[in-house]
Design a protein around this motif. Sequence first.
Motif, PDB file in Angstrom:
ATOM      1  N   ARG A   1       0.894  -1.197   0.024  1.00 23.62           N
ATOM      2  CA  ARG A   1       0.070  -0.064  -0.172  1.00 23.62           C
ATOM      3  C   ARG A   1       0.813   1.232   0.099  1.00 23.62           C
ATOM      4  O   ARG A   1       0.472   2.331  -0.595  1.00 23.62           O
ATOM      5  CB  ARG A   1      -1.106   0.042   1.329  1.00 23.62           C
ATOM      6  CG  ARG A   1      -1.757  -1.189   1.024  1.00 23.62           C
ATOM      7  CD  ARG A   1      -2.966  -1.215   2.254  1.00 23.62           C
ATOM      8  NE  ARG A   1      -3.638  -2.221   2.115  1.00 23.62           N
ATOM      9  CZ  ARG A   1      -4.473  -2.681   1.557  1.00 23.62           C
ATOM     10  NH1 ARG A   1      -4.735  -1.880   0.373  1.00 23.62           N
ATOM     11  NH2 ARG A   1      -5.415  -3.910   1.739  1.00 23.62           N
ATOM     12  N   PHE A   2       1.976   1.317   0.859  1.00 25.20           N
ATOM     13  CA  PHE A   2       2.853   2.343   0.896  1.00 25.20           C
ATOM     14  C   PHE A   2       3.542   2.534  -0.747  1.00 25.20           C
ATOM     15  O   PHE A   2       3.617   3.671  -1.071  1.00 25.20           O
ATOM     16  CB  PHE A   2       3.926   2.359   1.560  1.00 25.20           C
ATOM     17  CG  PHE A   2       5.071   2.990   1.705  1.00 25.20           C
ATOM     18  CD1 PHE A   2       4.927   4.190   2.593  1.00 25.20           C
ATOM     19  CD2 PHE A   2       6.243   2.847   1.035  1.00 25.20           C
ATOM     20  CE1 PHE A   2       5.976   5.244   2.360  1.00 25.20           C
ATOM     21  CE2 PHE A   2       7.158   3.849   0.939  1.00 25.20           C
ATOM     22  CZ  PHE A   2       7.156   5.114   1.463  1.00 25.20           C
ATOM     23  N   ILE A   3       3.726   1.410  -1.272  1.00 23.34           N
ATOM     24  CA  ILE A   3       4.581   1.627  -2.605  1.00 23.34           C
ATOM     25  C   ILE A   3       3.426   2.090  -3.706  1.00 23.34           C
ATOM     26  O   ILE A   3       3.757   3.019  -4.588  1.00 23.34           O
ATOM     27  CB  ILE A   3       4.912   0.278  -3.072  1.00 23.34           C
ATOM     28  CG1 ILE A   3       6.177  -0.130  -2.195  1.00 23.34           C
ATOM     29  CG2 ILE A   3       5.235   0.229  -4.461  1.00 23.34           C
ATOM     30  CD1 ILE A   3       6.487  -1.730  -2.452  1.00 23.34           C
ATOM     31  N   TYR A   4       2.232   1.626  -3.437  1.00 25.03           N
ATOM     32  CA  TYR A   4       1.218   2.114  -4.791  1.00 25.03           C
ATOM     33  C   TYR A   4       0.640   3.335  -4.362  1.00 25.03           C
ATOM     34  O   TYR A   4       0.300   4.138  -5.244  1.00 25.03           O
ATOM     35  CB  TYR A   4       0.236   1.058  -4.792  1.00 25.03           C
ATOM     36  CG  TYR A   4       0.348  -0.017  -5.358  1.00 25.03           C
ATOM     37  CD1 TYR A   4       0.600  -0.106  -6.763  1.00 25.03           C
ATOM     38  CD2 TYR A   4       0.450  -1.411  -4.802  1.00 25.03           C
ATOM     39  CE1 TYR A   4       0.918  -1.423  -7.671  1.00 25.03           C
ATOM     40  CE2 TYR A   4       0.897  -2.566  -5.635  1.00 25.03           C
ATOM     41  CZ  TYR A   4       0.907  -2.411  -6.958  1.00 25.03           C
ATOM     42  OH  TYR A   4       1.435  -3.727  -7.901  1.00 25.03           O
ATOM     43  N   ASN A   5       0.608   3.738  -3.117  1.00 25.01           N
ATOM     44  CA  ASN A   5       0.134   5.170  -2.766  1.00 25.01           C
ATOM     45  C   ASN A   5       1.216   6.158  -3.330  1.00 25.01           C
ATOM     46  O   ASN A   5       0.853   7.184  -3.930  1.00 25.01           O
ATOM     47  CB  ASN A   5      -0.105   5.323  -1.311  1.00 25.01           C
ATOM     48  CG  ASN A   5      -1.257   4.802  -0.843  1.00 25.01           C
ATOM     49  OD1 ASN A   5      -1.990   4.326  -1.536  1.00 25.01           O
ATOM     50  ND2 ASN A   5      -1.414   4.770   0.554  1.00 25.01           N
ATOM     51  N   LEU A   6       2.490   5.732  -3.426  1.00 28.31           N
ATOM     52  CA  LEU A   6       3.567   6.826  -3.621  1.00 28.31           C
ATOM     53  C   LEU A   6       3.520   6.823  -5.583  1.00 28.31           C
ATOM     54  O   LEU A   6       3.824   7.871  -5.843  1.00 28.31           O
ATOM     55  CB  LEU A   6       4.957   6.329  -3.262  1.00 28.31           C
ATOM     56  CG  LEU A   6       6.057   7.333  -2.909  1.00 28.31           C
ATOM     57  CD1 LEU A   6       5.323   8.529  -2.046  1.00 28.31           C
ATOM     58  CD2 LEU A   6       7.164   7.040  -2.527  1.00 28.31           C
ATOM     59  N   ILE A   7       3.289   5.739  -5.787  1.00 24.37           N
ATOM     60  CA  ILE A   7       3.351   5.624  -7.268  1.00 24.37           C
ATOM     61  C   ILE A   7       2.457   6.268  -7.840  1.00 24.37           C
ATOM     62  O   ILE A   7       2.333   7.107  -8.960  1.00 24.37           O
ATOM     63  CB  ILE A   7       3.303   4.022  -7.833  1.00 24.37           C
ATOM     64  CG1 ILE A   7       4.522   3.499  -7.424  1.00 24.37           C
ATOM     65  CG2 ILE A   7       3.144   4.161  -9.409  1.00 24.37           C
ATOM     66  CD1 ILE A   7       4.577   1.840  -7.745  1.00 24.37           C
ATOM     67  N   LEU A   8       0.940   6.053  -7.333  1.00 27.90           N
ATOM     68  CA  LEU A   8      -0.114   6.943  -7.682  1.00 27.90           C
ATOM     69  C   LEU A   8      -0.077   8.418  -7.656  1.00 27.90           C
ATOM     70  O   LEU A   8      -0.619   9.094  -8.593  1.00 27.90           O
ATOM     71  CB  LEU A   8      -1.440   6.336  -6.850  1.00 27.90           C
ATOM     72  CG  LEU A   8      -1.817   5.006  -7.326  1.00 27.90           C
ATOM     73  CD1 LEU A   8      -2.938   4.511  -6.334  1.00 27.90           C
ATOM     74  CD2 LEU A   8      -2.377   4.941  -8.740  1.00 27.90           C
ATOM     75  N   GLU A   9       0.660   8.813  -6.667  1.00 29.13           N
ATOM     76  CA  GLU A   9       0.810  10.224  -6.184  1.00 29.13           C
ATOM     77  C   GLU A   9       1.751  10.888  -7.407  1.00 29.13           C
ATOM     78  O   GLU A   9       1.468  11.889  -7.869  1.00 29.13           O
ATOM     79  CB  GLU A   9       1.169  10.490  -5.092  1.00 29.13           C
ATOM     80  CG  GLU A   9       1.322  11.830  -4.637  1.00 29.13           C
ATOM     81  CD  GLU A   9       1.657  12.036  -3.035  1.00 29.13           C
ATOM     82  OE1 GLU A   9       2.225  13.328  -2.600  1.00 29.13           O
ATOM     83  OE2 GLU A   9       1.548  11.241  -2.066  1.00 29.13           O
ATOM     84  N   ARG A  10       2.888  10.266  -7.443  1.00 26.04           N
ATOM     85  CA  ARG A  10       4.043  10.742  -8.042  1.00 26.04           C
ATOM     86  C   ARG A  10       3.825  10.530  -9.487  1.00 26.04           C
ATOM     87  O   ARG A  10       4.142  11.307 -10.391  1.00 26.04           O
ATOM     88  CB  ARG A  10       5.367  10.155  -7.723  1.00 26.04           C
ATOM     89  CG  ARG A  10       5.691  10.038  -6.081  1.00 26.04           C
ATOM     90  CD  ARG A  10       6.372  11.615  -5.700  1.00 26.04           C
ATOM     91  NE  ARG A  10       6.299  11.716  -4.394  1.00 26.04           N
ATOM     92  CZ  ARG A  10       7.619  11.435  -3.715  1.00 26.04           C
ATOM     93  NH1 ARG A  10       8.500  10.927  -4.554  1.00 26.04           N
ATOM     94  NH2 ARG A  10       7.649  11.493  -2.478  1.00 26.04           N
TER      95      ARG A  10
ATOM     96  N   ILE B   1      -9.226   2.970 -10.563  1.00 28.78           N
ATOM     97  CA  ILE B   1      -8.440   3.156  -9.359  1.00 28.78           C
ATOM     98  C   ILE B   1      -9.295   3.767  -8.277  1.00 28.78           C
ATOM     99  O   ILE B   1      -8.869   3.819  -6.932  1.00 28.78           O
ATOM    100  CB  ILE B   1      -6.885   4.058  -9.703  1.00 28.78           C
ATOM    101  CG1 ILE B   1      -6.267   3.608  -8.502  1.00 28.78           C
ATOM    102  CG2 ILE B   1      -7.567   5.508  -9.562  1.00 28.78           C
ATOM    103  CD1 ILE B   1      -5.629   2.247  -8.387  1.00 28.78           C
ATOM    104  N   GLU B   2     -10.575   4.174  -8.489  1.00 28.55           N
ATOM    105  CA  GLU B   2     -11.268   4.858  -7.470  1.00 28.55           C
ATOM    106  C   GLU B   2     -11.574   4.292  -6.234  1.00 28.55           C
ATOM    107  O   GLU B   2     -11.432   4.569  -5.111  1.00 28.55           O
ATOM    108  CB  GLU B   2     -12.620   5.472  -8.111  1.00 28.55           C
ATOM    109  CG  GLU B   2     -13.525   6.431  -6.992  1.00 28.55           C
ATOM    110  CD  GLU B   2     -14.725   6.797  -7.726  1.00 28.55           C
ATOM    111  OE1 GLU B   2     -15.443   7.595  -7.092  1.00 28.55           O
ATOM    112  OE2 GLU B   2     -15.162   6.306  -8.740  1.00 28.55           O
ATOM    113  N   PRO B   3     -12.053   2.943  -6.307  1.00 33.15           N
ATOM    114  CA  PRO B   3     -12.184   1.948  -5.333  1.00 33.15           C
ATOM    115  C   PRO B   3     -11.051   1.903  -4.400  1.00 33.15           C
ATOM    116  O   PRO B   3     -11.111   2.023  -2.989  1.00 33.15           O
ATOM    117  CB  PRO B   3     -12.409   0.666  -5.774  1.00 33.15           C
ATOM    118  CG  PRO B   3     -13.180   1.025  -6.911  1.00 33.15           C
ATOM    119  CD  PRO B   3     -12.308   2.100  -7.465  1.00 33.15           C
ATOM    120  N   TYR B   4      -9.951   1.812  -4.915  1.00 32.16           N
ATOM    121  CA  TYR B   4      -8.586   1.766  -4.108  1.00 32.16           C
ATOM    122  C   TYR B   4      -8.321   3.088  -3.352  1.00 32.16           C
ATOM    123  O   TYR B   4      -7.820   3.125  -2.146  1.00 32.16           O
ATOM    124  CB  TYR B   4      -7.466   1.316  -4.945  1.00 32.16           C
ATOM    125  CG  TYR B   4      -6.099   1.174  -4.224  1.00 32.16           C
ATOM    126  CD1 TYR B   4      -5.555   0.076  -3.316  1.00 32.16           C
ATOM    127  CD2 TYR B   4      -5.205   2.471  -4.128  1.00 32.16           C
ATOM    128  CE1 TYR B   4      -4.287   0.487  -2.725  1.00 32.16           C
ATOM    129  CE2 TYR B   4      -4.133   2.544  -3.366  1.00 32.16           C
ATOM    130  CZ  TYR B   4      -3.521   1.429  -2.668  1.00 32.16           C
ATOM    131  OH  TYR B   4      -2.431   1.222  -1.985  1.00 32.16           O
TER     132      TYR B   4
END
Length: 481
Positions: free
Chosen positions: A139-148, A200-203
């Motif tokens: 979750r940490f990894i994907y959060n950062l990828i989605l943001e950056r 990606i909205e549900p996530y």
Amino acid sequence: MHTEVLNISKNECTICQVETCLTFNPFVAHLKERIATEKTLKSEFYRYVLERFEHDICIDLDMRPTDAEKYREMLELIYSILTPPIANEKEFHWALSTPVPDKIFFSTEAFYDFHSSHHSNLYALNVSKNEMFSDRQKRFIYNLILERMYGFSSAIKNELLFSYEDPETGLSRYFNIQTDARFVEIELNGELPELSFDTIEPYLHSHTSLELIEKVIPLNIFKFKGFSIITLTDVTLTHALENIRTELVNHSANEEEQYAHIISSLKSLAESPGIEFGLMPFLTINNEPIFDNDECSRSILLKAAKDFNLAEETFDAIIDDYNQNPRPIFFNSITDEKIGKFPFLQVLKQAGIKSYGIFPVYYNKKNVGIMEVFSYKEIVFYEKLLSKLQATIPLIAQLLQNSIDQFEARISSVIKNKFTSLQPSVQWKFNEVAWNYLKEKRKKKKSPEIETVSFSHVYPLFGLSISAIPQLNATAPCRRI
């Protein structure tokens, strides 16, 4: 400061990690930006630190966590820039970790001591019991990828709430663990997959679709470079208040359990195992106070008085005093001299209580009950304790008012179920009967009988028979029921 490597999890995550590189390059780039924009004396310090890094080979080196001691001076400079100047490392919980938080390689004394002492007792409150450490990493990894990489920000903050039982006090403590990834860069090796907001909205809103995002965004095309900052903040007081609010909202909760949970939160807020709390709403029947009820049993004063068969006398003394002059009273110690002025202290002394405080609680400017603070040893810091309790008073007032409302509702329910419609002039008599019924029911009698309601000294009116109408009792209801 410590350079020993600390594992964030007991079980290392090996399958969820993207490729990582522990480097100071993102921090050096940040220094260059600050020097170009900073107009204060800070710019001189930034320039000094930058020169030290530029003359050190570690900038272009893929550092390993075990190499931290070699670069202690560089790491201490990072600490000096990223933390408040007045921060004390013996009290400030701060650390540096690998880009994807897995291993701590540099930490303050406070963080190191806390991790070493309590790591095995920590658990995440806002993480499912079935969720593995590897899932949190993903979750940490994907959060950062989605943001950056995509410009999508998750509504879920990148923080965890941890709880543990302090071995010294036996009380629950709560800490917020926050990860700062500002010095983590993401390198793309290949073509970035297309991604729509609908997909990606549900996530983004609930993090419930981890499997879905894994299918559309493979991790093997990314590389995380830099380091993360981990800060641990004690939020015990904030969490204790939130627990009390949650209990008040939970109307379906058992009232006895609700009081127990709130008193437990008050003890956590007090941060001392020797401090206890009592709560008592002021309940009345026909505008006269009553004490023989479960609610009063939560008062240590009345509980002690009952043990010495002085409950009614003690209750009368409190009620009379508070009706005339409701005010906070503190007794750091209970002496014979104080007992002479406040006789009700005698039962507390006999019960072994050494310190006692009683505070009126108001709801809409009406005194709805009392909160007690007591200890079996002398307390010398009441003033400090009161400042912590101040924020809880409105919540305690709501709790006591809820108990009053629920008590009145129980009385009304008995009258409604056992009798026909009543005229206001005779309501008082039925209140008494309903209260007696509830007392008998509380004594574990399976099917207590409801009393017959009768009125003496009443004469027929308008040709009706005596048995056809209620008759008012000429005698006022007793004060104590």
